[in-house]
Design a protein around this motif. Structure first.
Motif, PDB file in Angstrom:
ATOM      1  N   ARG A 161       0.820  -1.203   0.000  1.00  0.00           N
ATOM      2  CA  ARG A 161       0.000   0.000   0.000  1.00  0.00           C
ATOM      3  C   ARG A 161       0.857   1.258   0.000  1.00  0.00           C
ATOM      4  O   ARG A 161       0.601   2.211  -0.726  1.00  0.00           O
ATOM      5  CB  ARG A 161      -0.924  -0.010   1.220  1.00  0.00           C
ATOM      6  N   ARG A 206       2.116  16.532  18.328  1.00  0.00           N
ATOM      7  CA  ARG A 206       3.214  15.607  18.591  1.00  0.00           C
ATOM      8  C   ARG A 206       4.391  16.323  19.226  1.00  0.00           C
ATOM      9  O   ARG A 206       5.059  15.793  20.106  1.00  0.00           O
ATOM     10  CB  ARG A 206       3.641  14.966  17.267  1.00  0.00           C
ATOM     11  N   ALA A 212      -2.857  18.252  15.236  1.00  0.00           N
ATOM     12  CA  ALA A 212      -3.275  16.958  14.711  1.00  0.00           C
ATOM     13  C   ALA A 212      -4.703  17.028  14.185  1.00  0.00           C
ATOM     14  O   ALA A 212      -5.057  16.381  13.198  1.00  0.00           O
ATOM     15  CB  ALA A 212      -3.169  15.905  15.803  1.00  0.00           C
ATOM     16  N   LYS A 213      -5.523  17.835  14.836  1.00  0.00           N
ATOM     17  CA  LYS A 213      -6.916  17.943  14.413  1.00  0.00           C
ATOM     18  C   LYS A 213      -6.998  18.589  13.035  1.00  0.00           C
ATOM     19  O   LYS A 213      -7.727  18.129  12.150  1.00  0.00           O
ATOM     20  CB  LYS A 213      -7.671  18.785  15.438  1.00  0.00           C
ATOM     21  N   ALA A 232      -5.947  16.162  10.454  1.00  0.00           N
ATOM     22  CA  ALA A 232      -6.956  15.128  10.206  1.00  0.00           C
ATOM     23  C   ALA A 232      -8.051  15.664   9.287  1.00  0.00           C
ATOM     24  O   ALA A 232      -8.488  14.981   8.357  1.00  0.00           O
ATOM     25  CB  ALA A 232      -7.547  14.650  11.529  1.00  0.00           C
ATOM     26  N   PHE A 233      -8.478  16.891   9.546  1.00  0.00           N
ATOM     27  CA  PHE A 233      -9.511  17.476   8.685  1.00  0.00           C
ATOM     28  C   PHE A 233      -8.982  17.665   7.282  1.00  0.00           C
ATOM     29  O   PHE A 233      -9.670  17.378   6.294  1.00  0.00           O
ATOM     30  CB  PHE A 233      -9.953  18.838   9.249  1.00  0.00           C
ATOM     31  N   HIS A 239      -8.950  14.511   5.448  1.00  0.00           N
ATOM     32  CA  HIS A 239     -10.293  14.043   5.105  1.00  0.00           C
ATOM     33  C   HIS A 239     -10.837  14.793   3.902  1.00  0.00           C
ATOM     34  O   HIS A 239     -11.347  14.192   2.953  1.00  0.00           O
ATOM     35  CB  HIS A 239     -11.199  14.218   6.313  1.00  0.00           C
ATOM     36  N   PHE A 240     -10.707  16.116   3.933  1.00  0.00           N
ATOM     37  CA  PHE A 240     -11.316  16.908   2.873  1.00  0.00           C
ATOM     38  C   PHE A 240     -10.550  16.845   1.574  1.00  0.00           C
ATOM     39  O   PHE A 240     -11.114  17.066   0.510  1.00  0.00           O
ATOM     40  CB  PHE A 240     -11.463  18.368   3.317  1.00  0.00           C
ATOM     41  N   ILE A 283      -2.166   3.263   8.024  1.00  0.00           N
ATOM     42  CA  ILE A 283      -1.992   3.250   9.477  1.00  0.00           C
ATOM     43  C   ILE A 283      -1.492   1.872   9.893  1.00  0.00           C
ATOM     44  O   ILE A 283      -2.052   0.853   9.520  1.00  0.00           O
ATOM     45  CB  ILE A 283      -3.330   3.525  10.184  1.00  0.00           C
ATOM     46  N   ALA A 293       0.730   0.544  16.620  1.00  0.00           N
ATOM     47  CA  ALA A 293       1.922   1.016  17.314  1.00  0.00           C
ATOM     48  C   ALA A 293       2.470  -0.078  18.237  1.00  0.00           C
ATOM     49  O   ALA A 293       1.889  -1.149  18.354  1.00  0.00           O
ATOM     50  CB  ALA A 293       1.581   2.270  18.109  1.00  0.00           C
ATOM     51  N   GLU A 349       0.752  11.775  26.340  1.00  0.00           N
ATOM     52  CA  GLU A 349      -0.211  12.047  25.280  1.00  0.00           C
ATOM     53  C   GLU A 349      -1.619  12.092  25.850  1.00  0.00           C
ATOM     54  O   GLU A 349      -2.390  13.026  25.569  1.00  0.00           O
ATOM     55  CB  GLU A 349      -0.113  10.967  24.218  1.00  0.00           C
ATOM     56  N   ASP A 350      -1.954  11.119  26.673  1.00  0.00           N
ATOM     57  CA  ASP A 350      -3.273  11.098  27.300  1.00  0.00           C
ATOM     58  C   ASP A 350      -3.493  12.343  28.136  1.00  0.00           C
ATOM     59  O   ASP A 350      -4.558  12.968  28.099  1.00  0.00           O
ATOM     60  CB  ASP A 350      -3.415   9.870  28.214  1.00  0.00           C
ATOM     61  N   LEU A 404      -3.851  15.518  25.822  1.00  0.00           N
ATOM     62  CA  LEU A 404      -5.095  15.519  25.060  1.00  0.00           C
ATOM     63  C   LEU A 404      -6.303  15.648  25.977  1.00  0.00           C
ATOM     64  O   LEU A 404      -7.296  16.278  25.619  1.00  0.00           O
ATOM     65  CB  LEU A 404      -5.193  14.252  24.215  1.00  0.00           C
TER      66      LEU A 404
END
Lengths: 516, 103
Positions: free
Chosen positions: A71, A216, A258-259, A262-263, A266-267, A274, A277, A293-294, A297
């Motif tokens: 891929r 990140r 990151a948001k 991601a958008f 998508h667009f 993916i 991990a 990270e937790d 976020l």
């Protein structure tokens, strides 16, 4: 971002590090867009792509790895740029020179961008005049003393592109040797960086673009603080990372959250691949990276300016200028693995010292009570009295590493002894030991307090003994491969002595910086 | 009589979230007819029970999704639509994108 920080010259070869994840895929798309514009603001560098297959350590079956590779290859082929697919197993074949700065140290800041570009173009013309640039690459390869990196490594199974199962097994064992997920993650990052760097060097790329998003970078900032890499935050998270000298690492995506990425993906239909991990053996045992990270976020959900605040604060950090104490122009000693300036040399580093003392004590056999490390007798004898050759090699390496690399390294070459827990200096124990000064076995009257005479003896003993031994015949090597191979070998008592000794081969002519 | 609401919706999982759903990225689903309205809160409970195949703590946190998982309703950020209180309509398309590192 690239326009603001003018570090990429027109016509320069830049390697894009693709992980298949959203940020690096978005970066690739942006580069494609930037190159295809007709205006004067068109990007003008020559990109190449590299993808590192880490499926072996992420628990993927060979079939899954093949599928992923197929891929990814489909995606990179569609771009038309030259690409290189590497496997993490190839880290075993890296030459020792990967651990040294490249020939052209870029410490001196260029007077101005324009001049730097002119210099660069002139150099390109020079190389072209020297016989179509063909001379420079073999020269460079000879300098690197590269081992051959055939596409599949050792004879792989016919019909597949994966390396031989033996290599994969070795790699998996290497990662098994690291107990905590934190150490595994650090090791993975280290190997991945070295592989990408090696690809860049052998293929003639002078810059590498990594797809670290703002999220990140913010997570990395706090994680590295927790890992003991506070001194290197600017290098690890800044826009440009020039610790390797000839190849600079650039992070152009560090302003995009990151948001947003991601958008965007998508667009604009950006393809991603993916892969799962690294996984912990038990669910509760997570790593510092995941924890951070937790945390971030989770905070971000309630306070949407958290990540950008952390990021902005990190942006203010800059790489430190050379120490005022050392002679001007002297190269600071660097960590063997991460190539950052060593932060463990200060004699007044009290937090580190009790850890060293405790280790020294733990490594000594149950000898006559009252023996300090370098009491009476000759200085060389203390190290000779170590039970296995592994201890000396390990002790030889430690002074060459920065604090956080030491913690990772210690986990991998942990001595498994009958005494069990006391010898291990895993990450979970290292910090409390340093601070509270955990007691040594009660039979030994070693003081923990900083008494000048004792401290002088200790510091004189530990690094010098280690260095003297390493400067001798079968001491150390800059070979990452030998280092890695000997790692798990040292950890197993059945395997330890023979394998450990055989693994340390001295390469003539390759002297490590800092060894006298 | 109270009208039962039946909905046909599609759910997509991306960015690694699909790994928790057996790798299936697209789900076309007819939600069971019930008098209570289908808001996102109820939907998440339903997804957890019926679609989620492993490790629910990686997808949900309490009532809502785990921080780091984006929710798009008909290509719009769910924060604009009322988050958990948005009432699903027929033929809605809900997209879950994970921005996390993974399990």
């Amino acid at each position: 971002m690239l326009g603001k920080n003018r570090v990429i010259f027109p016509g320069e070869k830049v390697l894009l590090a693709l992980s298949g994840g959203p940020a690096s895929s978005a970066m690739l798309r942006q580069v494609q867009e930037g190159l295809s514009r007709e205006t004067a603001k068109r990007l003008r560098f020559v990109p190449g792509l590299v993808y590192v297959d880490e499926g072996a350590v992420c628990g993927q079956s060979p079939a899954q790895r093949e599928e992923n590779l197929a891929r990814v290859e489909a995606i990179v082929q569609a771009t038309g740029f030259p690409y290189y697919l590497a496997h993490l197993e190839q880290a075993f074949d890296l030459p020792g020179s990967i651990l040294r700065r490249g020939p052209r140290g870029g410490d001196k800041p260029c007077p101005s961008y324009k001049e730097a570009v002119e210099d660069f173009i002139q150099q390109q013309r020079q190389e072209a005049a020297d016989g179509d640039g063909a001379a420079s690459l073999p020269q460079r390869l000879a300098q690197l003393r590269t081992q051959d990196m055939p596409a599949g490594g050792d004879p792989a199974a016919p019909g597949t592109r994966l390396p031989a199962a033996a290599c994969t097994e070795e790699l998996v064992q290497l990662f098994e040797a690291a107990e905590t997920l934190t150490a595994k993650e650090e090791l993975l990052q280290m190997l991945r960086t070295h592989l990408i760097l090696h690809t860049a060097r052998t293929q003639g790329y002078t810059k590498v673009m990594m797809g670290d998003s703002c999220t990140r970078v913010a997570v990395k900032l706090l994680t590295n603080l927790a890992l003991g890499r506070g001194a290197f935050l600017a290098m690890d998270t800044g826009f440009m990372d020039s610790r390797h000298g000839d190849v600079a690492v650039v992070r152009p995506m560090r302003e995009y959250m990151a948001k947003e990425i991601a958008f965007y993906n998508h667009f604009f239909g950006v393809p991603t691949v993916i892969t799962p991990a690294l996984r912990a053996k038990r669910r509760e045992k997570t790593s510092i990276h995941r924890l951070m990270e937790d945390f971030l976020l989770g905070l971000q959900a309630e306070f949407p300016s958290t990540i950008s605040t952390v990021y902005r604060t990190g942006e203010k950090l800059s790489t430190a200028p050379a120490e005022a104490g050392s002679e001007p122009g002297a190269e600071p000693q660097r960590c063997l693995l991460c190539l950052c300036a060593l932060d463990t040399l200060a004699e007044e580093d009290l937090a580190l010292e009790p850890t060293l003392i405790a280790e020294e004590v733990a490594q000594r056999p149950q000898g006559p009570a009252g023996d300090g490390c370098c009491h009476a007798g000759t200085q060389g004898s203390c190290c000779q009295s170590s039970p296995t050759p592994g201890a000396e090699s390990r002790a030889a390496f430690l002074p060459l590493l920065c604090y956080s690399c030491r913690l990772t390294f210690k986990e991998m070459v942990r001595q498994r002894r009958a005494r069990g827990g006391s010898a291990s200096s895993g990450r979970s124990r290292a910090a409390p030991r340093g601070r509270s000064g955990d007691p040594c076995p009660p039979s030994l009257p070693i003081q923990h307090g900083p008494s000048p005479s004792r401290r002088a003896t200790q510091t004189r003993c530990h690094p010098t003994c280690a260095r003297r031994r390493s400067a001798g015949a079968a001491g150390t090597t800059g070979d990452t491969g030998a280092l890695l191979r000997a790692g798990p070998g040292l950890a197993g008592p059945h395997d330890g002595p023979a394998r450990g000794a055989a693994g340390w081969a001295l390469r003539p002519g390759l002297s490590l910086p800092g060894l006298r | 009589a109270a009208a039962a609401i039946c909905l046909v919706c599609s759910f997509h999982f991306r960015g690694g979230a699909e790994l928790l759903f057996d790798g299936v990225k697209k789900h076309q689903v007819t939600l069971p007819c019930q008098p209570e309205p289908w808001d996102i809160r109820n939907l998440l409970k339903w997804i957890k029970q019926n679609l989620l195949k492993e490790r629910p703590e990686l997808f949900m946190q309490g009532d809502s999704v785990r921080p780091g998982i984006l929710v798009l309703i008909n290509d719009a950020d769910w924060e604009l639509m009322g988050e958990l209180d948005y009432k699903l309509q027929d033929q809605d398309n809900v997209l879950f994108i994970s921005t996390l590192h993974g399990g």
